[in-house]
Enzyme design. Structure first.
Site, short mmCIF file in Angstrom:
data_model
loop_
_atom_site.label_atom_id
_atom_site.label_comp_id
_atom_site.label_asym_id
_atom_site.label_seq_id
_atom_site.Cartn_x
_atom_site.Cartn_y
_atom_site.Cartn_z
N HIS A 192 4.58 -14.20 -24.12
CA HIS A 192 6.00 -14.06 -23.76
C HIS A 192 6.70 -13.05 -24.65
CE1 HIS A 192 5.15 -17.69 -21.39
NE2 HIS A 192 5.94 -17.06 -20.55
N GLU A 438 0.10 -20.85 -10.01
CA GLU A 438 -0.36 -20.27 -11.27
C GLU A 438 -1.43 -21.13 -11.94
OE1 GLU A 438 3.09 -19.55 -13.73
OE2 GLU A 438 4.10 -21.35 -13.05
C1 PEP Z 1 3.21 -16.11 -14.53
O1 PEP Z 1 2.63 -17.04 -15.09
O2 PEP Z 1 2.62 -15.16 -13.98
C2 PEP Z 1 4.67 -16.06 -14.51
C3 PEP Z 1 5.31 -15.15 -13.82
O3 PEP Z 1 5.36 -16.98 -15.27
P1 PEP Z 1 5.51 -16.84 -16.87
O4 PEP Z 1 4.99 -15.50 -17.27
O5 PEP Z 1 6.96 -17.01 -17.19
O6 PEP Z 1 4.68 -17.96 -17.36
MG MG Z 2 3.75 -18.79 -15.63
#
Ligand code: PEP
Ligand code: MG
Length: 578
Positions: A192, A438
């Site tokens: 992140h 996911e």
């Molecule tokens: C993902 O997992 O691809 C997604 C868009 O969510 P995040 O990156 O916030 O986990």
């Molecule tokens: Mg995600």
């Protein structure tokens, strides 16, 4: 001149001066002073404390007009801690009696005091423990004689500043809006930290190993976010070369800007919806500038970070409403909170934390947290439904794995709607509800989710993590994080097919959507919706304009038949060349 190598996470090139964000209270030196030298050691500590006192005063005097209102109060708290007899007087006694050096004496007193605070039930008092640590950190830096306050270190510079850190939490990055670049020792491409750097539209290199130890404050740096290289103290020729490249990038940006109003469609006129990912409502402006047809992913969890209390319904409503108004009638897909794993709430958070877990990525994350804390979920759902009065809103549920999670979510959404009506508020307009695919289990049973929900969105970042068993934030295994692994591609293709069969829209909102190497492939799989950070949008559009959807379809289905990663890679290269 020398270079450090890590993983580039895009965003181009930055040339600027290093601002090294040091880790606190690590490697505190410990040694003994003979009795005759102790008075001088106490005087050294006194000078350091005086320096920090003056520093805090000066920061208070020069706070910018738009500084948060708490800033002044926080500085006063720090000044009071500095003068707390339990710290300075005790440290002085330790030096005088046992002959420990000033750093050790002060740090150990601070540690004791901080740990006393941390025992408190009360969140406010616990937070004061962190203040003690921060004050101690300042004193230690002053003792080392080399560190100036961040504001002073950065105020004089007209060049972009490149922040160098061993690690940096996404929440802390939000406070460094002036960053021209980030050079971080830890992390992988889909951490992140990396995602946020992209959304801040600054070049970044992660996984550098020891940059925070090697780079010195004020060093000139070239940070190449494409190649994943940081060049320290570059010589003139290299600097000139990079300045030329920056000029070329600016030229490319200008050329791309011409595509903003060009309709997003393939050569054979298949429309492709290009949407933006945002983390904060203010980023809607960036999405509109890039010509996004809407927001495909608003990661709301960032509203919950950097604070000790949960945002209330009104505050959340205002944030969602601002994003909706900011998008001027284009749809905004608001994802319910995805906390847990690498997006932890603040340590002092007074609301319920996701249950602790030996493996947070597999623990109480995202929808699992929301369903375990329905009161918090209902607050968010009411805020989202209220925002829908201002423009088209879609609601997105993260990390689904089970059908019953959909049922429970839909029940709670209906309950939130009922609560608004009972309160006498006007009935919110209908809000389509979608689910994120996911987790491999969800991809393998995508038909179930497509049937019960209004749309699907494929979160490839987590789908790759959970399919390949690679922690997306762990640099040690980041080389194995392969978006094009045949297993991942099968799951993405399977999800797209399931949505098509159910007649429901599907988009990809993970980083793969912004990856130019994946554009033709995804179109060939039948994908018609891409959601990505706005900075990538026009480059992806340029790629889409070159694609022929009808020709790609059979070629991609042949490529998907292979389970050999090397053959998939060469097939992909041919797709792009064609
Ligand atoms: C993902 O997992 O691809 C997604 C868009 O969510 P995040 O990156 O916030 O986990
Ligand atoms: Mg995600």
């Amino acid at each position: 001149m020398f270079s450090l190598h890590g993983t580039g996470i895009g965003g181009g090139i930055a040339v600027g001066r290093a601002v090294v964000l040091e880790s606190r209270l690590i490697d505190v030196p410990r040694y003994r002073i003979d009795a005759p030298g102790r008075a001088a050691e106490i005087a050294r500590l006194e000078r350091a404390v005086d320096t920090v006192r003056a520093e805090l005063h000066s920061i208070g005097e020069h706070l910018p007009a738009d500084a948060p209102t708490e800033a002044q109060a926080l500085l006063q708290v720090h000044a009071m801690i500095l003068d707390d007899p339990a710290l300075f007087e005790q440290a002085r006694t330790v030096i005088a009696h046992s002959g420990h050096n000033a750093e050790w004496a002060f740090a150990s007193q601070a540690e004791q005091l901080a740990s006393q605070f941390e025992q408190f039930e009360d969140a406010y008092l616990r937070e004061r423990g962190r203040d003690v640590t921060q004050v101690a950190d300042r004193v230690l830096k002053a003792l080392s004689g080399s560190v100036r306050p961040l504001a002073e270190r950065t105020a004089h510079s007209h060049d972009p500043l490149i922040f160098v850190a061993h690690d940096i939490a996404p929440a802390d990055m939000l406070q460094l809006k002036r960053a021209g670049g980030f050079a971080i020792d830890l992390g992988g491409t889909a951490s992140h930290t990396a995602i946020l750097a992209r959304s801040m539209n600054v070049p970044a290199v992660v996984g550098l190993g020891k940059a925070a130890q090697i780079v010195r404050d004020d060093d000139w740096l070239i940070l190449d976010g494409e190649a994943g290289v940081v060049i320290v103290a570059p010589d003139d020729a290299v600097l000139q070369e990079y300045r030329n490249r920056i000029a070329l990038e600016q030229l490319e940006r200008k050329q791309l800007e011409r595509l903003v109003h060009v309709p997003s469609a393939t050569l054979d006129q298949v429309p492709i919806e290009l949407l933006a990912n945002i983390e904060l409502p203010a980023e809607a402006a960036q999405a509109l500038d890039a010509g996004a047809a809407g927001v495909g992913l608003f990661r709301t969890e960032f509203l919950f970070m950097n604070r000790s209390e949960m945002p209330g319904e009104d505050e959340q409503y205002e944030a969602y409403r601002d994003a909706v108004l900011g998008m001027k009638g284009r749809p905004v897909t608001i994802r319910t909170i995805d906390v847990g794993s690498d997006k932890a709430l603040d340590a002092s958070h007074e609301g319920p934390e996701p249950a602790t877990s030996t493996n947070p990525a597999l623990g109480q994350r995202a929808i699992r947290y929301s369903l375990a804390e329905p009161d918090i979920f209902l607050v968010q759902l009411r805020a989202i439904l209220r925002a829908a009065a201002h423009g088209p809103v879609r609601l997105l549920i993260p990390m689904l794995a089970h059908g019953h999670e959909v049922d429970q979510s839909l029940r709670l959404i209906a309950q939130a709607r009922g609560q608004l009506i009972d309160r006498g508020q006007s009935e919110p307009p209908p809000v389509p509800v979608g689910g994120m695919i996911e987790v491999p289990a969800a991809a393998l049973t995508a038909g179930l989710f497509a049937k019960r929900l209004d749309f699907l969105s494929i979160g490839t970042n987590d789908l790759i993590q959970y399919t390949l068993a690679i922690d997306r934030a762990d640099h040690a295994v980041s080389a194995l994080y392969d978006p094009f692994h045949p297993a991942v591609l099968q799951l993405v293709a399977m999800t797209i097919r399931a949505a098509q069969r159910a007649g429901k829209p599907v988009a990809v909102c993970g980083e793969m959507a912004g990856d130019l190497d994946a554009t033709a492939l995804l179109i060939g799989m039948g994908l018609r919706g891409f959601s990505m950070h706005p900075a990538s949008l026009l480059r992806v559009k340029r790629e889409i304009l070159k694609c022929d959807a009808a020709r790609l379809k059979p070629r991609v289905s042949r490529l998907l038949q292979s389970d050999d990663p090397a053959r998939v890679q060469s097939g992909l290269a041919r797709l792009r060349e064609a």
